[in-house]
Scaffold this motif. Structure first.
Motif, PDB file in Angstrom:
ATOM      1  N   GLU A   1       0.775  -1.274   0.034  1.00  0.00           N
ATOM      2  CA  GLU A   1       0.059  -0.053  -0.014  1.00  0.00           C
ATOM      3  C   GLU A   1       1.017   1.228  -0.163  1.00  0.00           C
ATOM      4  OE1 GLU A   1      -2.430  -0.594   3.595  1.00  0.00           O
ATOM      5  OE2 GLU A   1      -3.998  -1.890   2.206  1.00  0.00           O
ATOM      6  N   ALA A   2       1.952   1.110   0.865  1.00  0.00           N
ATOM      7  CA  ALA A   2       2.861   2.307   0.910  1.00  0.00           C
ATOM      8  C   ALA A   2       3.498   2.547  -0.496  1.00  0.00           C
ATOM      9  CB  ALA A   2       3.917   2.176   2.135  1.00  0.00           C
ATOM     10  N   ALA A   3       4.105   1.517  -0.913  1.00  0.00           N
ATOM     11  CA  ALA A   3       4.318   1.334  -2.309  1.00  0.00           C
ATOM     12  C   ALA A   3       3.792   2.157  -3.406  1.00  0.00           C
ATOM     13  CB  ALA A   3       5.035   0.175  -2.926  1.00  0.00           C
ATOM     14  N   ASP A   4       2.379   1.566  -3.518  1.00  0.00           N
ATOM     15  CA  ASP A   4       1.318   2.337  -4.176  1.00  0.00           C
ATOM     16  C   ASP A   4       1.251   3.714  -3.993  1.00  0.00           C
ATOM     17  OD1 ASP A   4       1.173  -0.426  -5.195  1.00  0.00           O
ATOM     18  OD2 ASP A   4      -0.766  -0.864  -4.305  1.00  0.00           O
ATOM     19  N   GLU A   5       1.091   4.092  -2.842  1.00  0.00           N
ATOM     20  CA  GLU A   5       0.913   5.632  -2.533  1.00  0.00           C
ATOM     21  C   GLU A   5       1.983   6.235  -2.740  1.00  0.00           C
ATOM     22  OE1 GLU A   5      -0.067   8.200   1.534  1.00  0.00           O
ATOM     23  OE2 GLU A   5      -0.261   6.272   1.495  1.00  0.00           O
ATOM     24  N   VAL A   6       3.294   5.596  -2.707  1.00  0.00           N
ATOM     25  CA  VAL A   6       4.444   6.719  -3.231  1.00  0.00           C
ATOM     26  C   VAL A   6       4.289   6.702  -4.753  1.00  0.00           C
ATOM     27  CG1 VAL A   6       6.862   6.243  -3.539  1.00  0.00           C
ATOM     28  CG2 VAL A   6       5.902   6.170  -1.288  1.00  0.00           C
ATOM     29  N   LYS A   7       3.982   5.531  -5.318  1.00  0.00           N
ATOM     30  CA  LYS A   7       3.861   5.521  -6.984  1.00  0.00           C
ATOM     31  C   LYS A   7       2.951   6.787  -7.371  1.00  0.00           C
ATOM     32  CE  LYS A   7       2.937   2.221 -10.388  1.00  0.00           C
ATOM     33  NZ  LYS A   7       2.675   0.936 -11.006  1.00  0.00           N
ATOM     34  N   ASN A   8       1.706   6.494  -6.818  1.00  0.00           N
ATOM     35  CA  ASN A   8       0.697   7.590  -7.053  1.00  0.00           C
ATOM     36  C   ASN A   8       1.052   8.782  -6.796  1.00  0.00           C
ATOM     37  OD1 ASN A   8      -1.234   5.497  -7.934  1.00  0.00           O
ATOM     38  ND2 ASN A   8      -2.093   5.231  -5.994  1.00  0.00           N
ATOM     39  N   ASN A   9       1.690   9.124  -5.615  1.00  0.00           N
ATOM     40  CA  ASN A   9       2.231  10.653  -5.337  1.00  0.00           C
ATOM     41  C   ASN A   9       3.301  10.871  -6.453  1.00  0.00           C
ATOM     42  OD1 ASN A   9       0.658  10.929  -3.058  1.00  0.00           O
ATOM     43  ND2 ASN A   9       2.223  10.467  -1.665  1.00  0.00           N
ATOM     44  N   ALA A  10       4.054  10.161  -6.795  1.00  0.00           N
ATOM     45  CA  ALA A  10       5.136  10.390  -7.795  1.00  0.00           C
ATOM     46  C   ALA A  10       4.536  10.828  -9.044  1.00  0.00           C
ATOM     47  CB  ALA A  10       6.384   9.297  -7.816  1.00  0.00           C
ATOM     48  N   LYS A  11       3.556   9.934  -9.407  1.00  0.00           N
ATOM     49  CA  LYS A  11       2.873  10.291 -10.798  1.00  0.00           C
ATOM     50  C   LYS A  11       2.231  11.771 -10.617  1.00  0.00           C
ATOM     51  CE  LYS A  11       1.728   5.871 -12.417  1.00  0.00           C
ATOM     52  NZ  LYS A  11       0.430   4.933 -12.644  1.00  0.00           N
ATOM     53  N   LYS A  12       1.550  11.980  -9.538  1.00  0.00           N
ATOM     54  CA  LYS A  12       0.856  13.228  -9.316  1.00  0.00           C
ATOM     55  C   LYS A  12       1.930  14.615  -9.339  1.00  0.00           C
ATOM     56  CE  LYS A  12      -3.051  11.766  -6.793  1.00  0.00           C
ATOM     57  NZ  LYS A  12      -3.505  11.761  -5.397  1.00  0.00           N
ATOM     58  N   GLU A  13       3.123  14.020  -8.799  1.00  0.00           N
ATOM     59  CA  GLU A  13       4.247  15.412  -8.711  1.00  0.00           C
ATOM     60  C   GLU A  13       4.609  15.419 -10.010  1.00  0.00           C
ATOM     61  OE1 GLU A  13       8.299  16.120  -6.158  1.00  0.00           O
ATOM     62  OE2 GLU A  13       6.654  14.736  -5.606  1.00  0.00           O
ATOM     63  N   ALA A  14       4.820  14.442 -10.797  1.00  0.00           N
ATOM     64  CA  ALA A  14       5.387  14.454 -12.180  1.00  0.00           C
ATOM     65  C   ALA A  14       4.563  15.282 -13.209  1.00  0.00           C
ATOM     66  CB  ALA A  14       5.620  13.097 -12.712  1.00  0.00           C
ATOM     67  N   GLN A  15       3.182  14.930 -12.897  1.00  0.00           N
ATOM     68  CA  GLN A  15       2.136  15.697 -13.700  1.00  0.00           C
ATOM     69  C   GLN A  15       2.303  17.192 -13.390  1.00  0.00           C
ATOM     70  OE1 GLN A  15      -1.486  13.644 -12.772  1.00  0.00           O
ATOM     71  NE2 GLN A  15      -1.234  11.931 -14.333  1.00  0.00           N
ATOM     72  N   LEU A  16       2.362  17.629 -12.208  1.00  0.00           N
ATOM     73  CA  LEU A  16       2.494  18.799 -11.732  1.00  0.00           C
ATOM     74  C   LEU A  16       3.508  19.583 -12.150  1.00  0.00           C
ATOM     75  CD1 LEU A  16       1.193  18.806  -7.844  1.00  0.00           C
ATOM     76  CD2 LEU A  16      -0.098  19.721  -9.779  1.00  0.00           C
ATOM     77  N   ILE A  17       4.763  18.812 -12.228  1.00  0.00           N
ATOM     78  CA  ILE A  17       5.964  19.446 -12.769  1.00  0.00           C
ATOM     79  C   ILE A  17       5.724  19.478 -14.358  1.00  0.00           C
ATOM     80  CG2 ILE A  17       8.433  18.643 -13.428  1.00  0.00           C
ATOM     81  CD1 ILE A  17       8.531  17.312 -10.636  1.00  0.00           C
ATOM     82  N   ILE A  18       5.307  18.567 -14.893  1.00  0.00           N
ATOM     83  CA  ILE A  18       5.100  18.920 -16.274  1.00  0.00           C
ATOM     84  C   ILE A  18       3.911  20.132 -16.654  1.00  0.00           C
ATOM     85  CG2 ILE A  18       3.759  17.891 -18.349  1.00  0.00           C
ATOM     86  CD1 ILE A  18       4.704  15.209 -17.284  1.00  0.00           C
ATOM     87  N   LYS A  19       2.916  20.352 -15.927  1.00  0.00           N
ATOM     88  CA  LYS A  19       2.191  21.218 -16.008  1.00  0.00           C
ATOM     89  C   LYS A  19       2.804  22.515 -15.778  1.00  0.00           C
ATOM     90  CE  LYS A  19      -2.536  19.189 -15.150  1.00  0.00           C
ATOM     91  NZ  LYS A  19      -3.482  19.194 -14.109  1.00  0.00           N
ATOM     92  N   GLU A  20       3.666  22.597 -14.806  1.00  0.00           N
ATOM     93  CA  GLU A  20       4.259  23.905 -14.519  1.00  0.00           C
ATOM     94  C   GLU A  20       5.386  24.196 -15.489  1.00  0.00           C
ATOM     95  OE1 GLU A  20       5.163  27.262 -12.166  1.00  0.00           O
ATOM     96  OE2 GLU A  20       3.734  25.622 -11.715  1.00  0.00           O
ATOM     97  N   ALA A  21       6.033  23.086 -16.169  1.00  0.00           N
ATOM     98  CA  ALA A  21       7.045  23.164 -17.163  1.00  0.00           C
ATOM     99  C   ALA A  21       6.113  23.912 -18.443  1.00  0.00           C
ATOM    100  CB  ALA A  21       7.891  21.926 -17.362  1.00  0.00           C
TER     101      ALA A  21
END
Length: 171
Positions: free
Chosen positions: A76-96
């Motif tokens: 569950e923690a790995a899934d949460e980290v993975k989901n958070n990483a995806k969200k953060e990547a999407q935010l970084i892409i949007k910001e870029a």
């Protein structure tokens, strides 16, 4: 209630005529008592071993359950980290993308500003050339005149004309 070795030891048999040999019976009962005591001891030891094994089994079952829960929590923690990483990547892409759009818009605005400045410089160069041409033509005309009087009056007229042209362009 099962027999105890003491029950066997204290057992008294009735006497009859032509009965069994009392010493043989007693010897046999003594042997039965020893074997029975050994069986009781062995049974007790086996029960203790069974209890110890059951405790170990319970311990390992608890470890298995704990490990299973830990694996689930880790997943569950790995899934949460993975989901958070995806969200953060999407935010970084949007910001870029926003930054890229901003940079492009700024570059376009600068390009437009420079184009306007170039046009303004072209206009000013054209005005300067026209003034300079007028001045050179006036000077050439003066060089073509032979008399000093005509030179003096012509120079004044040309200067006045040049000043008027210069004055009208500066407005």
């Amino acid at each position: 209630m099962p027999l105890t070795p003491l029950d066997i030891h204290n057992k008294e048999f009735g006497r009859r005529l032509r009965g069994y040999d009392e010493d043989e019976v007693n010897e046999f009962l003594d042997q039965v008592i020893k074997d029975y005591e050994a069986l009781i001891r062995e049974n007790k030891e086996l029960q203790n071993q069974l209890l110890a094994m059951q405790e170990k089994l319970d311990h390992f079952a608890n470890i298995e359950e704990t490990l299973s829960k830990t694996i689930i929590v880790a997943q569950e923690a790995a899934d949460e980290v993975k989901n958070n990483a995806k969200k953060e990547a999407q935010l970084i892409i949007k910001e870029a993308e926003k930054n890229a759009d901003r940079i492009i818009n700024e570059a376009l605005a600068k390009s437009r500003k420079i184009a306007l400045e170039v046009e303004e410089l072209k206009k000013q160069a054209s005005i300067y050339r026209a003034r300079f041409r007028t001045l050179v033509e006036a000077q050439l005309e003066l060089l073509g005149v032979e008399s000093w009087e005509a030179l003096e009056s012509g120079a004044r007229d040309k200067e006045d004309a040049a000043l008027k042209v210069e004055h009208s362009h500066s407005m």
